[in-house]
Design a protein around this motif. Structure first.
Motif, short mmCIF file in Angstrom:
data_model
loop_
_atom_site.label_atom_id
_atom_site.label_comp_id
_atom_site.label_asym_id
_atom_site.label_seq_id
_atom_site.Cartn_x
_atom_site.Cartn_y
_atom_site.Cartn_z
N ILE A 270 14.03 48.27 54.86
CA ILE A 270 14.41 49.68 54.71
C ILE A 270 15.44 50.12 55.74
O ILE A 270 15.43 49.69 56.89
N VAL A 271 16.34 50.98 55.28
CA VAL A 271 17.24 51.74 56.14
C VAL A 271 17.36 53.14 55.50
O VAL A 271 17.08 53.29 54.32
N PRO A 272 17.79 54.15 56.28
CA PRO A 272 17.87 55.49 55.70
C PRO A 272 18.93 55.59 54.61
O PRO A 272 19.99 54.98 54.73
N ASN A 273 18.61 56.34 53.58
CA ASN A 273 19.55 56.55 52.48
C ASN A 273 20.81 57.25 53.00
O ASN A 273 20.73 58.15 53.81
N GLY A 274 21.95 56.80 52.55
CA GLY A 274 23.20 57.43 52.94
C GLY A 274 23.86 56.77 54.15
O GLY A 274 25.02 57.04 54.43
N TRP A 275 23.12 55.92 54.85
CA TRP A 275 23.72 55.22 55.98
C TRP A 275 24.38 53.97 55.39
O TRP A 275 23.82 52.88 55.42
N THR A 276 25.58 54.18 54.87
CA THR A 276 26.13 53.19 53.94
C THR A 276 26.34 51.81 54.56
O THR A 276 26.14 50.81 53.89
N ASP A 277 26.75 51.77 55.83
CA ASP A 277 26.97 50.44 56.42
C ASP A 277 25.66 49.67 56.54
O ASP A 277 25.60 48.49 56.25
N TRP A 278 24.61 50.37 56.93
CA TRP A 278 23.31 49.70 57.02
C TRP A 278 22.80 49.32 55.62
O TRP A 278 22.18 48.27 55.45
N MET A 279 23.06 50.18 54.66
CA MET A 279 22.59 49.88 53.30
C MET A 279 23.23 48.60 52.80
O MET A 279 22.58 47.73 52.23
N GLU A 280 24.54 48.50 53.04
CA GLU A 280 25.26 47.29 52.61
C GLU A 280 24.74 46.07 53.38
O GLU A 280 24.58 45.00 52.81
N ALA B 162 18.31 33.33 49.32
CA ALA B 162 18.90 31.99 49.29
C ALA B 162 17.96 30.94 49.87
O ALA B 162 18.07 29.76 49.54
N VAL B 163 17.03 31.35 50.73
CA VAL B 163 16.06 30.38 51.24
C VAL B 163 14.70 30.57 50.57
O VAL B 163 13.70 30.02 51.01
N GLY B 164 14.68 31.34 49.49
CA GLY B 164 13.47 31.46 48.69
C GLY B 164 12.53 32.57 49.10
O GLY B 164 11.35 32.56 48.74
N ILE B 165 13.06 33.54 49.88
CA ILE B 165 12.19 34.65 50.26
C ILE B 165 12.58 35.89 49.47
O ILE B 165 13.75 36.27 49.40
N ASN B 166 11.58 36.49 48.85
CA ASN B 166 11.83 37.65 48.00
C ASN B 166 11.83 38.91 48.84
O ASN B 166 10.78 39.39 49.26
N ALA B 167 13.00 39.43 49.13
CA ALA B 167 13.10 40.66 49.93
C ALA B 167 13.96 41.66 49.16
O ALA B 167 14.99 41.29 48.61
N VAL B 168 13.51 42.91 49.15
CA VAL B 168 14.21 43.94 48.38
C VAL B 168 14.75 45.00 49.33
O VAL B 168 14.03 45.47 50.21
N ALA B 169 16.02 45.35 49.19
CA ALA B 169 16.60 46.40 50.02
C ALA B 169 16.20 47.76 49.46
O ALA B 169 16.35 48.01 48.27
N GLU B 170 15.65 48.62 50.32
CA GLU B 170 15.25 49.95 49.87
C GLU B 170 15.81 51.02 50.81
O GLU B 170 15.94 50.79 52.01
N PHE B 171 16.12 52.19 50.22
CA PHE B 171 16.80 53.24 50.99
C PHE B 171 16.08 54.57 50.89
O PHE B 171 16.54 55.48 50.21
N PRO B 172 14.95 54.72 51.57
CA PRO B 172 14.28 56.03 51.54
C PRO B 172 15.07 57.06 52.35
O PRO B 172 15.92 56.67 53.16
N ASP B 173 14.79 58.34 52.13
CA ASP B 173 15.42 59.38 52.95
C ASP B 173 15.05 59.16 54.41
O ASP B 173 14.01 58.58 54.71
N PHE B 174 15.90 59.68 55.30
CA PHE B 174 15.67 59.42 56.73
C PHE B 174 14.24 59.76 57.15
O PHE B 174 13.60 58.99 57.87
#
Lengths: 573, 330
Positions: free
Chosen positions: A396-406, A417-429
């Motif tokens: 997680i990183v705060p929504n709208g913090w575009t560099d961190w989101m990317e 790529a090494v087989g770990i399932n991780a999902v990027a999520e962007f909740p409000d700050f």
């Protein structure tokens, strides 16, 4: 035609409302400037510093408005981040007399803005008020200070029972001297609840005006430092609120902003076209300012396993983030996380890095994960745990913090790529902060308390913050990694005299534990984001003119930003 | 008349009690903790977080049980105290809102009234002139359906970025300070223009479309045809149809107010315009319970007052309503 005449009277009514609103807008706020239009040639504008309407001008309060700490109120010492040396400011000198006594000599001729001289009584009061009001930022120094004694007209000696040398260094640069005659006899609530606009101060600038969209400081022409450091050239310093990076970019291109501390995506492409000045001509353009860290929740499996955390460190390609997300504006972090500036580098342990360091190596990551028995049983491309159950993480990183989101999108891809399932999520700050501080996350990026300082202790205090059993952990170590040896090691480092062999050994031990255990992963060093325009001002700090750092951020005036301001010269027309 | 007012007042009072309660409740149901956010940028190593946190929790009375917080909220509300903002600590909420409201009035009054007058006239014109109808109405239809923020972004992009002739953020320039001088007023209007236009254009479109259809309907009604068959001038017919078509537009005003406020919020966020809408947005992002409460309270009071005013105007304009409500026979 009654309808027509009544609509006219409505119109008149409305115009009256509009007019009175206009008057209300026009006449709002306290104005200590004596002018209605600022001359851009006499004004330095700095964006990316003030984010909310300025309200707090009180040096005791957390998060005061831009410039209050450092330009309006001053500290005993400054610290030069380039050389790693302390610069006496309000203090003429400060030294350890022995292991438990510290002597401070205050400069002669310091004046408050009300004309009174600043004395050691003010200094003693500044410390003692923190004992009487335990909710001040620096109140905890009284856990290890025994007493303060006035030993001369301008001299005090502070006695410690168990001095924390590194914390003390930090506070030497971060406690604002306040006038006793203004603040004495005030209750805790009166001190904490006082916005203090136009308060009596000592610095090169005074409170000018606080508006909804900007903070304005005006030069204090009676500043005590004029004879010593030279008077600053800009008459006004304005901190406009520019929350959008693209608006900041537009203002910089138009030359409306002299110093842009907003992160400017694509700076490398526009820099030369618009003649913007950065500390370095080429990447990374700016000096490093703080460390972006991937915090890992060490209280959930399999993140509680140091080997697994190490595998993550191998799997993440920080260089990719540096180039893809930041266009080279940041630097990949050292495995120790210690920023490559002298104050922290002098404690960096080459041996710890050699024996326990890591670098981007997905093969090593896969091997470690295989050894842990985490394999892809059901052939879905992701590893399952030893019991065959799927493993899934959120980052997680705060929504709208575009560099961190990317950035976390790239990290998620690296982990995949090494087989770990991780999902990027962007909740409000607010949600991000709640999850982070209450330990309800898997992985998260943060950098709030990793900024460069006079000592690496501040960094370790953040990444291995030891009060991890509270409901909310706000300072650092959000993954709540607990290790008594590490905590004691950091405490011991703090209690050892600086730059001694014992101190260096203690520092090396801390780095070794952090590298072996990987409670969090240092990713990259954010820069000072200083893009300067020479339209009105010249003399900005650069590699060839390393006087100060180009920033207006709170807590950096005493780390070189004031020096920058003092060196500015009007541009020749 | 009295009965009418009494009935209306009771309805409005119940509305306010409900709104105020929801207003207290909803921010507290949001995930997260405002005090913790306040502390997010706090201090240095060794700062006693627990001490500072408990100080703020105590001073905002967030350490009390929920029912006590709720009762205290009503108590202070009835004494006119809106509390202190957390996000803009230590400024009182009333002062924060007081600073923002003038900007809203300066946007809303000209936009609402201007669009109402212009929109209705354009709509009526379109209903009478086929040429105007075929040329202007398609555009107005499109505009009336445009979301406020979309038009705002479009205007900002076109005039602000592409042409570079208008500022796209804030209410005044960096170097000009609020004062009653021509320099400031011009600068203010320069910043005000785009937010105003993005509200005005959409609303004018909505009024015009409504008015056109209403006038067409009135023109087909018996009294118009009768007037026409009597040989009345088209100017006279136009005047009658216009007045009759205006009535639904007045009640439409009260219905559209809510929609309109949403438009103000969106527009102010796009332009970072320092009114109540932008304030509310930041208050929500920072979970500032007291500021959110204060902003919503103002919005609710504004809506209720505006509706009441519209009701009264309607009553004055239409004798039938007045008589039916006061029990008079026509």
């Amino acid at each position: 035609m009654s309808s027509v005449s009544s609509s006219y009277s409505h119109l008149v009514c409305c115009m009256l409302v509009v007019l009175s609103a206009l008057i209300a807008v026009g006449c709002g706020g306290e104005n200590a400037l004596g002018t209605d239009v600022l001359d851009p040639a006499q004004t330095v504008t700095i964006s990316g510093v003030q984010w909310a309407p300025p309200q707090i001008f009180n040096p005791f309060l957390i998060n005061p408005s831009a410039g209050i700490d450092g330009l309006v109120y001053e500290q005993l010492f400054h610290f030069n981040v380039q050389t790693g040396r302390f610069v006496p400011w309000l203090a003429e000198s400060g030294e350890w007399l022995d292991k438990t006594h510290y002597r401070i000599v205050l400069r002669d001729g310091i004046r408050w803005t009300d004309g009174r001289p600043a004395t050691v009584e003010d200094l003693i009061f500044t410390y003692e008020i923190a004992r009487d009001v335990p909710a001040l930022q620096y109140s905890s120094i009284w856990d290890w200070i025994i007493g303060i004694e006035k030993t001369g007209e301008r001299t005090i000696v502070i006695s410690f029972n168990n001095p924390r040398y590194h914390k003390w260094d930090y506070w030497l640069c971060n406690i604002d001297l306040v006038p006793k005659h203004v603040w004495e006899n005030k209750s805790a609530d009166e001190i904490m609840g006082n916005a203090n606009p136009g308060g009596v101060s000592s610095g090169p600038y005074r409170f000018g005006r606080a508006l909804e969209d900007r903070m304005i400081l005006v030069r204090n022409d009676d500043w005590w430092g004029n004879d010593i450091f030279g008077a600053p050239a800009p008459k006004y310093v304005v901190f406009p609120i520019v929350t959008s990076n693209s608006v900041a970019l537009g203002s910089v291109m138009k030359g409306e902003i002299d110093l842009c501390n907003n992160f400017l995506p694509g700076l490398e492409k526009i820099k030369d076209q618009y003649g913007l000045i950065t500390y370095y001509q080429d990447p990374p353009y700016n000096l490093p300012a703080n460390v972006a860290i991937l915090f890992l929740n060490s209280r959930t499996a399999p993140l509680d396993n140091p080997m697994f955390r190490r595998a993550l460190a191998y799997a993440i390609n920080s260089d990719h983030i540096v180039t893809q997300v930041y266009g080279g504006q940041v630097q990949r972090a050292d495995p120790t996380g210690l920023i490559n500036l002298p104050a922290w580098q002098r404690y960096r342990s080459e041996a710890s890095v050699r024996d326990h360091g890591f670098s981007y190596d997905p093969r090593a990551a896969r091997q470690l994960l295989d050894r842990l028995g985490l394999v892809d049983v059901n052939q879905d491309g992701f590893r399952e745990d030893t019991g065959g159950r799927p493993i899934e993480f959120s980052i997680i990183v705060p929504n709208g913090w575009t560099d961190w989101m990317e950035s976390i999108r790239l990290i998620a891809a690296d982990l995949e790529a090494v087989g770990i399932n991780a999902v990027a999520e962007f909740p409000d700050f607010s949600v991000y902060w709640d999850k982070l501080t209450s330990g309800a996350f898997d992985m998260a990026i943060n950098n709030f308390n990793t900024k460069i300082s006079a000592t690496p202790f501040t960094y370790w205090h953040c990444v291995a913050y030891n009060e991890i059993d509270r409901e909310k952990v706000e300072y650092g170590n959000y993954g709540r990694y607990g290790n008594p040896e590490l905590f004691e090691g950091i405490d011991r480092f703090n209690l050892l005299e600086k730059d001694t062999p014992e101190s260096l050994a203690a520092a090396a031990r801390i780095q070794t534990i952090l590298l072996e255990e990987m409670p969090s992963i240092p990713l990259w060093y954010n820069g000072f984001w200083g893009a300067c325009s020479s339209r009105y001002w010249t003399g900005w700090p650069t590699e060839d003119n390393p006087r100060g750092v180009s920033t207006g951020w709170t807590d950096f005036w005493q780390l070189g930003a004031l020096q920058m301001l003092l060196n500015l010269k009007p541009a020749e027309k | 008349m009295k009965r009418f007012l009494k009935k209306k007042l009771i309805i409005y009072l119940v509305t306010i009690v409900f709104a105020v309660t929801l207003n207290w409740l909803i921010p507290r149901l949001m995930p997260g903790d405002p005090i913790s956010i306040l502390l997010s940028r706090l201090g240095g190593p060794g700062t006693d977080q627990a001490q500072i946190e408990s100080f703020f929790r105590r001073s905002f009375q967030l350490d009390r049980p929920w029912y006590e917080q709720y009762l205290n909220y009503w108590k202070s509300l009835l004494t006119g105290d809106l509390g202190v903002s957390i996000y803009l600590y230590p400024k009182p909420v009333a002062a924060v809102i007081g600073d923002a409201i003038p900007y809203d009035l300066l946007l809303m009054f000209p936009a609402i009234l201007g669009s109402w007058f212009i929109g209705n006239r354009v709509g009526a014109l379109a209903a009478h002139s086929r040429k105007t109808d075929s040329r202007v109405m398609p555009l107005l239809y499109a505009l009336s359906a445009a979301p406020y923020f979309w038009l705002a972004v479009l205007l900002a992009w076109f005039f602000g970025i592409l042409l570079g002739i208008t500022p796209v953020q804030g209410a005044s320039s960096i170097f000009i300070l609020p004062s009653l001088t021509p320099a400031y007023i011009l600068d203010f209007l320069h910043h005000w223009l785009l937010p105003f236009l993005s509200l005005f254009i959409v609303m004018a479109g909505q009024w015009a479309v409504g008015m056109r259809n209403l006038v067409l309907y009135e023109r087909g009604s018996d009294y118009s045809r009768y007037l026409k068959s009597l040989g009345a001038s088209s100017k006279l017919i136009r005047r009658y149809t216009y007045r009759n078509a205006l009535l639904p537009q007045v009640s439409g005003l009260s219905i559209r107010l809510g929609q309109f406020l949403a438009g103000v919020v969106a527009t102010e966020i796009v332009f970072s315009y320092p009114g109540l809408g932008y304030l509310l947005y930041r208050a929500i992002l920072n979970q500032d319970y007291f500021l959110i409460q204060g902003c919503f309270l103002f919005i609710v009071l504004f809506m209720v007052t505006a509706n009441l005013v519209v009701d009264l105007i309607y009553m004055l304009l239409d004798p039938r309503v007045r008589m039916s409500l006061t029990g008079e026979e026509a």
